[in-house]
Design a protein around this motif. Structure first.
Motif, PDB file in Angstrom:
ATOM      1  N   ARG A  22      -1.433  -2.090  13.224  1.00 38.94           N
ATOM      2  CA  ARG A  22      -1.225  -3.595  12.906  1.00 38.94           C
ATOM      3  C   ARG A  22      -1.396  -3.917  11.416  1.00 38.94           C
ATOM      4  N   LEU A  23      -0.257  -4.247  10.820  1.00 35.92           N
ATOM      5  CA  LEU A  23      -0.329  -4.132   9.273  1.00 35.92           C
ATOM      6  C   LEU A  23      -1.281  -3.374   8.513  1.00 35.92           C
ATOM      7  N   GLU A  24      -0.998  -1.966   8.958  1.00 33.57           N
ATOM      8  CA  GLU A  24      -1.836  -1.084   8.453  1.00 33.57           C
ATOM      9  C   GLU A  24      -1.104  -0.431   7.188  1.00 33.57           C
ATOM     10  N   GLN A  25      -1.842  -0.182   6.136  1.00 33.90           N
ATOM     11  CA  GLN A  25      -1.094   0.207   4.964  1.00 33.90           C
ATOM     12  C   GLN A  25      -1.333   1.780   4.984  1.00 33.90           C
ATOM     13  N   VAL A  26      -0.129   2.509   5.116  1.00 27.66           N
ATOM     14  CA  VAL A  26      -0.114   3.802   5.207  1.00 27.66           C
ATOM     15  C   VAL A  26      -0.333   4.509   3.872  1.00 27.66           C
ATOM     16  N   LEU A  27       0.430   4.581   3.196  1.00 28.36           N
ATOM     17  CA  LEU A  27       0.546   5.303   1.744  1.00 28.36           C
ATOM     18  C   LEU A  27       1.306   4.608   0.635  1.00 28.36           C
ATOM     19  N   LYS A  28       1.094   4.751  -0.671  1.00 31.44           N
ATOM     20  CA  LYS A  28       2.108   4.108  -1.541  1.00 31.44           C
ATOM     21  C   LYS A  28       2.638   5.357  -2.226  1.00 31.44           C
ATOM     22  N   ILE A  29       4.103   5.482  -2.235  1.00 30.06           N
ATOM     23  CA  ILE A  29       4.785   6.626  -2.579  1.00 30.06           C
ATOM     24  C   ILE A  29       5.997   6.145  -3.691  1.00 30.06           C
ATOM     25  N   ASN A  30       5.786   6.618  -5.012  1.00 34.31           N
ATOM     26  CA  ASN A  30       6.520   6.061  -6.208  1.00 34.31           C
ATOM     27  C   ASN A  30       6.492   4.656  -6.099  1.00 34.31           C
ATOM     28  N   LYS A  31       5.218   3.769  -5.937  1.00 30.75           N
ATOM     29  CA  LYS A  31       4.937   2.740  -6.246  1.00 30.75           C
ATOM     30  C   LYS A  31       5.529   1.682  -5.157  1.00 30.75           C
ATOM     31  N   VAL A  32       5.954   2.464  -3.812  1.00 35.09           N
ATOM     32  CA  VAL A  32       6.478   1.451  -2.690  1.00 35.09           C
ATOM     33  C   VAL A  32       5.402   1.789  -1.593  1.00 35.09           C
ATOM     34  N   GLN A  33       5.044   0.504  -1.059  1.00 35.84           N
ATOM     35  CA  GLN A  33       3.810   0.563   0.103  1.00 35.84           C
ATOM     36  C   GLN A  33       4.563   0.602   1.297  1.00 35.84           C
ATOM     37  N   TYR A  34       4.028   1.679   2.287  1.00 37.88           N
ATOM     38  CA  TYR A  34       4.606   1.739   3.445  1.00 37.88           C
ATOM     39  C   TYR A  34       3.611   1.184   4.523  1.00 37.88           C
ATOM     40  N   ILE A  35       3.933   0.259   5.357  1.00 39.80           N
ATOM     41  CA  ILE A  35       3.116  -0.464   6.267  1.00 39.80           C
ATOM     42  C   ILE A  35       3.702  -0.255   7.646  1.00 39.80           C
ATOM     43  N   ASN A  36       2.639   0.138   8.418  1.00 36.23           N
ATOM     44  CA  ASN A  36       3.079   0.168   9.889  1.00 36.23           C
ATOM     45  C   ASN A  36       2.321  -0.922  10.786  1.00 36.23           C
ATOM     46  N   ASP A  37       3.311  -1.478  11.204  1.00 35.03           N
ATOM     47  CA  ASP A  37       2.822  -2.728  12.041  1.00 35.03           C
ATOM     48  C   ASP A  37       3.738  -2.598  13.472  1.00 35.03           C
ATOM     49  N   SER A  38       3.548  -1.404  14.018  1.00 34.93           N
ATOM     50  CA  SER A  38       4.160  -0.990  15.241  1.00 34.93           C
ATOM     51  C   SER A  38       3.771  -1.824  16.499  1.00 34.93           C
ATOM     52  N   LYS A  39       2.440  -2.344  16.483  1.00 39.18           N
ATOM     53  CA  LYS A  39       1.942  -3.258  17.478  1.00 39.18           C
ATOM     54  C   LYS A  39       2.539  -4.315  17.350  1.00 39.18           C
ATOM     55  N   ALA A  40       3.599  -4.889  16.595  1.00 41.63           N
ATOM     56  CA  ALA A  40       4.354  -6.082  16.819  1.00 41.63           C
ATOM     57  C   ALA A  40       5.656  -5.927  17.659  1.00 41.63           C
TER      58      ALA A  40
END
Length: 443
Positions: A308-326
């Motif tokens: 749920r809007l879970e901040q996973v990793l920042k790679i090359n200044k890009v934030q990857y966000i897991n909101d699979s529960k949506a």
């Protein structure tokens, strides 16, 4: 000896089987699909009779009571047959609640219920012995058998509420209601709303209903279908005398002239919807006499819910966000609303009759590219094709992440918020979220 037949050999089914056996029922578990190995072993170890990949009618239609897994629709021919024979059909929540005198907090809603239930449990466990069950973790029935907490927080779906008879939480919470699962309610929104409100149908004036006063669906329904419960609304825009509201940066909660003030700055979770989740959870905590200091500290150290809007990793200044529960449009609405940078949005799966129009303004404003991840993406392509320059179709998570990696620039977000169920390409939304995180880590 009364015969308890359980349809569905998952978490709630096996939990009910164990409790039923302990309470002296003759128990039989029947699942039309496969039963997971871990559940089979529990049934075998406890000498409970079961069958998988079939339903033997003669062994089912002689039941005194049937506990039906929430995943089985009422339209199923076997369920119709059971009802026609006058056999009582109940949900796990109904069955299990007969065997506890605990104070129950029942939380339902289209979105936010997992976060609100997890947060409520987090606020209460500082000072009370409390279990967390329902749609989360170990089943309610199993916990009553093994732990017997004096308090429970239950996350309850509309499917579980469809089959209650006497179930009555001391405190009921309805976070919000938006169209979801309409395929199970004859595509009538009012049937789905009525189902959610069953959480309060057995309540008396000594019980409480906490709800979002900014949600027109809820307030309109309550006007036409008053409940017995003491109402404690929460709002971001109105001033509430009994309940919770937002005053600049502070949440003000008043119950029987007893007021507490919580600064929103102490919330770890971002977004307006999380202010509401915090209001609901804090109102429960205030009702159950949790100290203000404990509530504040718990709001400050709450970690949120996986997928749920879970901040996973920042790679090359890009934030990857897991909101699979949506898994519905409304949940994705909250996700897009909380994006504060250009977003590459991964969307798609099994559509439950979605209307994507309410997302248009956010997509125009915040989304730079869309990656469709589903077996059939036609509806998404039609809805958003003219809105963003880049729309890509893919059938696997690893490919979706590789494309997202190419499309995203420093300062962007990559958001998985599918607005759909996961069953076309994944086992579950958890499986989808885990594959997302794995693919991101493998970049």
């Amino acid at each position: 000896m009364k015969r308890l037949v359980i349809l569905g050999g998952g978490e709630s089914g096996v939990g009910t089987a164990l409790l039923g056996k302990a309470k002296g029922f003759d128990v039989f578990v029947s699942d039309k699909g496969k039963i997971k190995e871990k559940y089979k072993q529990v049934l075998i170890h406890n000498e409970i009779e079961w069958e998988a990949e079939t339903h033997t009618e003669v062994k089912i239609l002689n039941a005194d009571i049937v506990m039906k897994s929430p995943g089985i629709p009422d339209k199923a021919p076997l369920v119709k047959q059971i009802r026609e024979q006058g056999i009582l059909v109940v949900s796990e929540i109904e069955f299990a609640s007969k065997y506890t005198n605990a104070t129950i907090v029942g939380i339902t809603g289209s979105n936010g219920k997992t976060t609100t239930a997890t947060l409520t449990h987090h606020l209460l466990k500082g000072e009370l012995e409390v279990g967390l069950a329902g749609n989360i973790g170990d089943s309610f029935a199993k916990q009553i058998l093994e732990k017997e907490y004096p308090n429970y927080v239950l996350e309850i779906s509309s499917f579980q509420l469809d089959d209650i008879v006497d179930f009555k939480p001391k405190i009921a919470v309805i976070t919000n209601i938006s169209p979801d699962h309409l395929d199970r309610y004859d595509y009538k929104f009012e049937n789905y709303i009525a189902s959610k409100f069953r959480v309060a149908e057995n309540q008396t004036k000594d019980d409480y209903l906490i709800y979002d006063a900014d949600d027109a669906v809820l307030t309109d329904w309550l006007e036409k279908h008053p409940v017995q419960s003491t109402l404690l609304p929460f709002s971001l825009v109105k001033t509430i005398e009994n309940g919770a509201y937002l005053d600049k940066e502070n949440i003000i909660i008043t119950i029987d002239n007893n007021k507490i003030i919580m600064p929103t700055t102490s919330l770890t979770l971002e977004g307006k919807h999380n202010v509401k989740n915090a209001m609901a959870a804090s109102t429960v905590a205030h009702l159950l006499k949790i100290r203000k200091q404990t509530i504040r500290e718990s709001l400050e150290n709450f970690q949120g819910v996986e997928h749920r809007l879970e901040q996973v990793l920042k790679i090359n200044k890009v934030q990857y966000i897991n909101d699979s529960k949506a898994t519905n449009v409304n949940a994705t609405y909250y996700a897009l609303e909380s994006m504060d940078a250009p977003t590459v949005w991964i969307v798609g799966g099994v559509d439950k009759g979605n209307n994507y129009a309410e997302l248009f303004s956010f997509v125009n404003e915040k989304v730079k590219a869309i990656i469709c991840l589903g077996v059939d993406n036609e509806k998404l392509m039609t809805a958003f094709g003219g809105m963003v320059d880049t729309v890509v179709e893919t059938q696997s998570m690893s490919e979706a992440i590789k494309i997202a990696y190419k499309l995203a620039e420093a300062g962007d977000n990559v958001l998985l918020s599918p607005a759909c169920a996961s069953f076309d390409l994944f086992e579950s939304y958890e499986d989808r979220g885990r594959q997302f995180k794995e693919a991101v880590r493998n970049l």
